[in-house]
Scaffold this motif. Structure first.
Motif, PDB file in Angstrom:
ATOM      1  N   GLU A   1       0.887  -1.222  -0.161  1.00 17.26           N
ATOM      2  CA  GLU A   1      -0.111   0.069   0.018  1.00 17.26           C
ATOM      3  C   GLU A   1       0.870   1.162  -0.266  1.00 17.26           C
ATOM      4  O   GLU A   1       2.050   1.302   0.521  1.00 17.26           O
ATOM      5  CB  GLU A   1      -0.811   0.009   1.315  1.00 17.26           C
ATOM      6  N   ARG A   2       0.582   2.139  -0.417  1.00 20.31           N
ATOM      7  CA  ARG A   2       1.199   3.812  -0.529  1.00 20.31           C
ATOM      8  C   ARG A   2       0.206   4.764  -0.949  1.00 20.31           C
ATOM      9  O   ARG A   2      -1.135   4.718  -0.813  1.00 20.31           O
ATOM     10  CB  ARG A   2       2.195   3.846  -1.844  1.00 20.31           C
TER      11      ARG A   2
ATOM     12  N   VAL B   1      -5.207  13.427   0.523  1.00 20.22           N
ATOM     13  CA  VAL B   1      -4.514  12.296   0.855  1.00 20.22           C
ATOM     14  C   VAL B   1      -5.189  11.031  -0.047  1.00 20.22           C
ATOM     15  O   VAL B   1      -6.354  10.836   0.039  1.00 20.22           O
ATOM     16  CB  VAL B   1      -4.662  12.031   2.204  1.00 20.22           C
ATOM     17  N   ILE B   2      -4.528  10.360  -0.770  1.00 25.65           N
ATOM     18  CA  ILE B   2      -4.913   9.561  -2.005  1.00 25.65           C
ATOM     19  C   ILE B   2      -4.146   8.339  -1.492  1.00 25.65           C
ATOM     20  O   ILE B   2      -3.034   8.362  -1.485  1.00 25.65           O
ATOM     21  CB  ILE B   2      -4.568   9.871  -3.261  1.00 25.65           C
ATOM     22  N   LYS B   3      -5.161   7.381  -1.024  1.00 23.94           N
ATOM     23  CA  LYS B   3      -4.423   5.899  -0.504  1.00 23.94           C
ATOM     24  C   LYS B   3      -4.679   4.844  -1.690  1.00 23.94           C
ATOM     25  O   LYS B   3      -5.785   4.479  -1.876  1.00 23.94           O
ATOM     26  CB  LYS B   3      -4.919   5.597   0.842  1.00 23.94           C
ATOM     27  N   ASP B   4      -3.691   4.409  -1.975  1.00 24.71           N
ATOM     28  CA  ASP B   4      -3.726   3.046  -2.857  1.00 24.71           C
ATOM     29  C   ASP B   4      -3.700   1.848  -2.066  1.00 24.71           C
ATOM     30  O   ASP B   4      -2.607   1.540  -1.557  1.00 24.71           O
ATOM     31  CB  ASP B   4      -2.506   3.154  -4.037  1.00 24.71           C
TER      32      ASP B   4
ATOM     33  N   LYS C   1     -10.014  -1.791  -5.973  1.00 22.30           N
ATOM     34  CA  LYS C   1     -10.432  -1.324  -7.363  1.00 22.30           C
ATOM     35  C   LYS C   1     -10.141   0.363  -7.488  1.00 22.30           C
ATOM     36  O   LYS C   1      -9.629   0.935  -8.479  1.00 22.30           O
ATOM     37  CB  LYS C   1     -11.749  -1.532  -7.727  1.00 22.30           C
ATOM     38  N   GLU C   2     -10.676   1.109  -6.502  1.00 23.17           N
ATOM     39  CA  GLU C   2     -10.524   2.690  -6.334  1.00 23.17           C
ATOM     40  C   GLU C   2      -9.644   2.966  -5.275  1.00 23.17           C
ATOM     41  O   GLU C   2      -9.770   2.556  -4.203  1.00 23.17           O
ATOM     42  CB  GLU C   2     -11.958   3.262  -6.530  1.00 23.17           C
ATOM     43  N   PRO C   3      -8.888   4.114  -5.474  1.00 25.37           N
ATOM     44  CA  PRO C   3      -7.988   4.464  -4.098  1.00 25.37           C
ATOM     45  C   PRO C   3      -8.939   5.331  -3.445  1.00 25.37           C
ATOM     46  O   PRO C   3     -10.126   5.680  -3.720  1.00 25.37           O
ATOM     47  CB  PRO C   3      -7.271   5.570  -4.640  1.00 25.37           C
ATOM     48  N   TYR C   4      -8.609   5.235  -1.831  1.00 21.53           N
ATOM     49  CA  TYR C   4      -9.152   6.070  -0.980  1.00 21.53           C
ATOM     50  C   TYR C   4      -8.847   7.468  -1.365  1.00 21.53           C
ATOM     51  O   TYR C   4      -7.472   7.731  -1.096  1.00 21.53           O
ATOM     52  CB  TYR C   4      -9.131   5.652   0.363  1.00 21.53           C
ATOM     53  N   ILE C   5      -9.834   8.521  -1.220  1.00 23.12           N
ATOM     54  CA  ILE C   5      -9.392   9.798  -1.115  1.00 23.12           C
ATOM     55  C   ILE C   5     -10.078  10.709  -0.160  1.00 23.12           C
ATOM     56  O   ILE C   5     -11.265  10.639  -0.185  1.00 23.12           O
ATOM     57  CB  ILE C   5      -9.677  10.614  -2.678  1.00 23.12           C
ATOM     58  N   GLY C   6      -9.254  11.159   0.660  1.00 22.01           N
ATOM     59  CA  GLY C   6      -9.590  12.057   1.736  1.00 22.01           C
ATOM     60  C   GLY C   6      -9.245  13.539   1.327  1.00 22.01           C
ATOM     61  O   GLY C   6      -8.313  14.016   0.852  1.00 22.01           O
TER      62      GLY C   6
END
Length: 301
Positions: free
Chosen positions: A65-66, A123-126, A130-135
């Motif tokens: 994860e990144r 903050v974009i978490k891969d 399927k889709e990244p988490y975006i805060g």
């Protein structure tokens, strides 16, 4: 390298599982990015604080994860971008590295003035989904420690104390850089919160502690007590950029045959610079012609 000089992160728990804690030294990391991007002191502090937050937030991830942090304020330095992963590898850049402002009212580097007080932190978490988490949260002060505290409260629903510090020398090199994150977990009581607030209020300046030889573990001991901290593991923090000649070749090919042909005819060569590490890759005409062949549409068989 002296043990005290290494960039290292520690993470653990405190107060019988009521606190999750992180502390990190990032002096070498921040100075490496300062050198690569030739940042001025105010910009070094802003980028360094974001790199430090990114190192700790990366340590919250697992496996491959990144995450990417984007600080998009209305100040003169423009956008700050930091990439980090669970392995302690961090990189970053700022749009305008050569911004230097007068000291603020406290006589310190005016990070808030450089970042701006209007804008957003993304903050974009891969996480391998399927889709990244975006805060996304608005910037609340531009000092960044308060802004990341607000991010955790709003976007991740976790009450958190974030401390970030960068001390720049007269020759623009980084003397000290580091930070801590203290997260309140279920079961925390009002008396615990009061105790933590008092510890935070009595905390000396973080970079002063580091300059006196304090380790990240020492920083946490000051905040939560000598005997109430359990360190789970230690992670070495390092600058790492995966850019390469092959990646830059793919970037040029992605421009398409028409644009590559134009570059060959007008310039006869191309230089591609990585945003994150500022490494320059030069491609002469013969190499560009090879890439042009690869960029041309292939006939349907």
């Amino acid at each position: 390298m002296n043990e005290l000089m290494r960039d290292v992160l520690v993470r653990g728990m405190a107060w019988d599982g009521k606190l999750r804690v992180f502390a990190v030294r990032t002096t070498q990391l921040v100075d490496e990015l300062r050198r690569r991007h030739m940042t001025y002191p105010t910009t070094t502090a802003a980028l360094g604080r974001t790199l430090t937050a990114g190192a700790m937030m990366g340590a919250m991830l697992k496996g491959e994860e990144r995450l990417t942090i984007q600080v998009k304020g209305d100040g003169p330095i423009g956008q700050i971008v930091v990439d980090a992963n669970a392995k302690g590898q961090v990189r970053g850049y700022v749009d305008n590295p050569r911004v230097q402002l007068p000291s603020n009212a406290l006589g310190k580097l005016d990070v808030a003035g450089a970042v701006g007080r209007e804008g957003y932190i993304h903050v974009i978490k891969d996480l391998g989904l399927k889709e990244p988490y975006i805060g996304r949260v608005p910037i609340v002060s531009g000092e960044l420690g308060e802004d990341f505290t607000y991010y955790f409260a709003v976007s991740e629903q976790t009450n958190t104390a974030v401390g970030l510090g960068v001390l720049v020398d007269e020759d623009n090199s980084v003397l000290q850089a580091g930070g801590y994150i203290i997260q309140l977990l279920p079961g925390i009581e009002d008396a615990d919160i009061t105790r933590l607030e008092q510890a935070l209020g009595a905390m000396p300046q973080l970079t002063s502690l580091l300059a006196q030889g304090a380790t990240p573990e020492d920083v946490l001991h000051r905040l939560v007590g000598q005997d109430e901290l359990t360190i789970h593991d230690t992670l070495e923090i390092e600058f790492h950029c995966p850019c390469s000649v092959e990646r830059m070749e793919r970037t040029l090919i992605s421009l398409g045959a028409a644009q590559l042909q134009e570059i060959i005819e007008e310039d006869g060569k191309a230089e591609v610079v990585c945003h994150f590490c500022n490494e320059a890759y030069t491609f002469e005409r013969d190499k560009l012609e090879q890439l042009l062949d690869q960029a041309k549409p292939k006939p349907i068989q």
